[in-house]
Design a protein around this motif. Sequence first.
Motif, short mmCIF file in Angstrom:
data_model
loop_
_atom_site.label_atom_id
_atom_site.label_comp_id
_atom_site.label_asym_id
_atom_site.label_seq_id
_atom_site.Cartn_x
_atom_site.Cartn_y
_atom_site.Cartn_z
N GLN A 52 0.51 -1.16 0.12
CA GLN A 52 0.26 -0.29 0.03
C GLN A 52 0.76 0.93 0.12
O GLN A 52 0.52 2.24 -0.18
CB GLN A 52 -1.30 -0.17 1.93
N SER A 53 2.07 1.06 0.15
CA SER A 53 3.13 2.26 0.22
C SER A 53 3.45 3.13 -1.02
O SER A 53 2.42 2.45 -2.11
CB SER A 53 4.18 2.23 0.55
N ARG A 54 3.13 4.42 -0.93
CA ARG A 54 3.60 5.31 -2.74
C ARG A 54 4.48 4.38 -3.10
O ARG A 54 4.46 4.44 -4.72
CB ARG A 54 3.41 5.89 -2.32
N VAL A 55 5.79 3.60 -2.18
CA VAL A 55 6.95 3.47 -3.48
C VAL A 55 6.89 2.49 -3.58
O VAL A 55 6.82 2.04 -4.98
CB VAL A 55 8.21 4.05 -2.18
N SER A 56 6.26 1.34 -3.11
CA SER A 56 5.85 -0.11 -3.35
C SER A 56 5.02 0.21 -4.89
O SER A 56 5.06 -0.42 -5.71
CB SER A 56 4.86 -0.99 -2.26
N ARG A 57 3.50 0.92 -4.73
CA ARG A 57 3.32 1.37 -6.01
C ARG A 57 4.00 1.96 -6.81
O ARG A 57 3.08 1.49 -8.52
CB ARG A 57 1.68 1.60 -5.81
N MET A 58 4.91 3.05 -7.00
CA MET A 58 5.24 3.11 -8.23
C MET A 58 6.23 2.12 -8.32
O MET A 58 6.51 2.27 -9.55
CB MET A 58 6.55 4.35 -7.27
N THR A 60 5.67 -0.66 -9.04
CA THR A 60 5.40 -1.70 -10.10
C THR A 60 4.31 -1.44 -11.02
O THR A 60 3.68 -2.09 -11.50
CB THR A 60 3.97 -2.68 -9.25
N SER A 61 4.76 0.33 -11.15
CA SER A 61 3.93 0.57 -12.55
C SER A 61 4.49 0.07 -13.56
O SER A 61 6.07 -0.56 -13.92
CB SER A 61 4.43 1.94 -12.23
N ASP A 62 3.71 -0.02 -14.52
CA ASP A 62 4.45 0.26 -16.16
C ASP A 62 5.53 1.23 -16.47
O ASP A 62 6.25 -0.05 -17.33
CB ASP A 62 3.60 -0.11 -16.75
N ARG A 63 5.49 1.55 -15.92
CA ARG A 63 7.11 2.76 -16.53
C ARG A 63 8.14 2.26 -15.24
O ARG A 63 9.19 2.83 -15.89
CB ARG A 63 6.65 3.96 -16.25
N GLY A 64 8.44 1.22 -14.33
CA GLY A 64 8.80 1.24 -13.51
C GLY A 64 9.66 0.39 -14.39
O GLY A 64 9.69 -1.08 -15.25
N TYR A 65 11.50 0.34 -14.12
CA TYR A 65 12.15 -0.37 -14.64
C TYR A 65 13.44 -0.68 -13.84
O TYR A 65 13.49 0.37 -13.62
CB TYR A 65 13.02 -0.07 -16.04
N HIS A 66 14.72 -1.25 -13.82
CA HIS A 66 15.39 -1.81 -12.75
C HIS A 66 16.93 -2.20 -13.82
O HIS A 66 17.10 -2.64 -14.47
CB HIS A 66 15.63 -2.85 -12.47
N MET A 67 18.14 -1.22 -13.24
CA MET A 67 18.66 -1.23 -14.46
C MET A 67 19.91 -2.83 -14.47
O MET A 67 19.73 -2.95 -13.17
CB MET A 67 20.18 0.67 -14.02
N PRO A 75 17.79 -4.77 -7.68
CA PRO A 75 18.04 -3.41 -6.67
C PRO A 75 16.72 -2.75 -6.64
O PRO A 75 15.84 -3.15 -6.91
CB PRO A 75 18.71 -2.93 -8.32
N THR A 76 16.75 -1.98 -5.41
CA THR A 76 15.59 -2.27 -4.65
C THR A 76 15.66 -0.34 -5.09
O THR A 76 14.28 0.28 -5.16
CB THR A 76 16.26 -1.96 -2.97
N LEU A 77 16.85 0.05 -6.43
CA LEU A 77 16.29 1.34 -6.76
C LEU A 77 15.41 1.39 -8.39
O LEU A 77 15.82 0.25 -8.89
CB LEU A 77 17.90 1.98 -6.83
N THR A 78 14.26 1.47 -8.35
CA THR A 78 13.43 1.90 -9.92
C THR A 78 13.83 3.08 -10.36
O THR A 78 13.53 4.02 -9.77
CB THR A 78 12.49 0.94 -8.90
N TYR A 79 13.76 3.19 -11.64
CA TYR A 79 13.68 4.49 -12.08
C TYR A 79 11.93 4.21 -12.78
O TYR A 79 11.82 2.92 -13.34
CB TYR A 79 14.55 4.44 -13.55
#
Length: 93
Positions: A52-58, A60-67, A75-79
């Motif tokens: 339910q957290s904002r960062v978790s929802r972001m 898993t967004s379709d826009r999210g990707y990981h290097m 990594p825990t960093l999502t772009y």
Amino acid sequence: MEKCTYCIQRIQDVRQRAKVESRPVRDGEITPACAAACPAGAIVFGDLNDPQSRVSRMSTSDRGYHMLEELGIRPTLTYLADISNPISGRGNP
């Protein structure tokens, strides 16, 4: 993610207050200095384990990707990919 001493003090302060109040740390309660200083809101900090957290929802967004995802590194960093409108008329005949 490594955090500066100033951010560690912010995190520990919020954790201590939550402990004294016998409650978990709330989503958005911890704001690192870099996130507070970013006027664009480009840095989001939170608990990835809380769906339910904002960062978790972001993340898993379709826009999210990981290097380096293709190497099996998670990594825990999502772009978030930039969204542009190709029909906006910029550069199109």
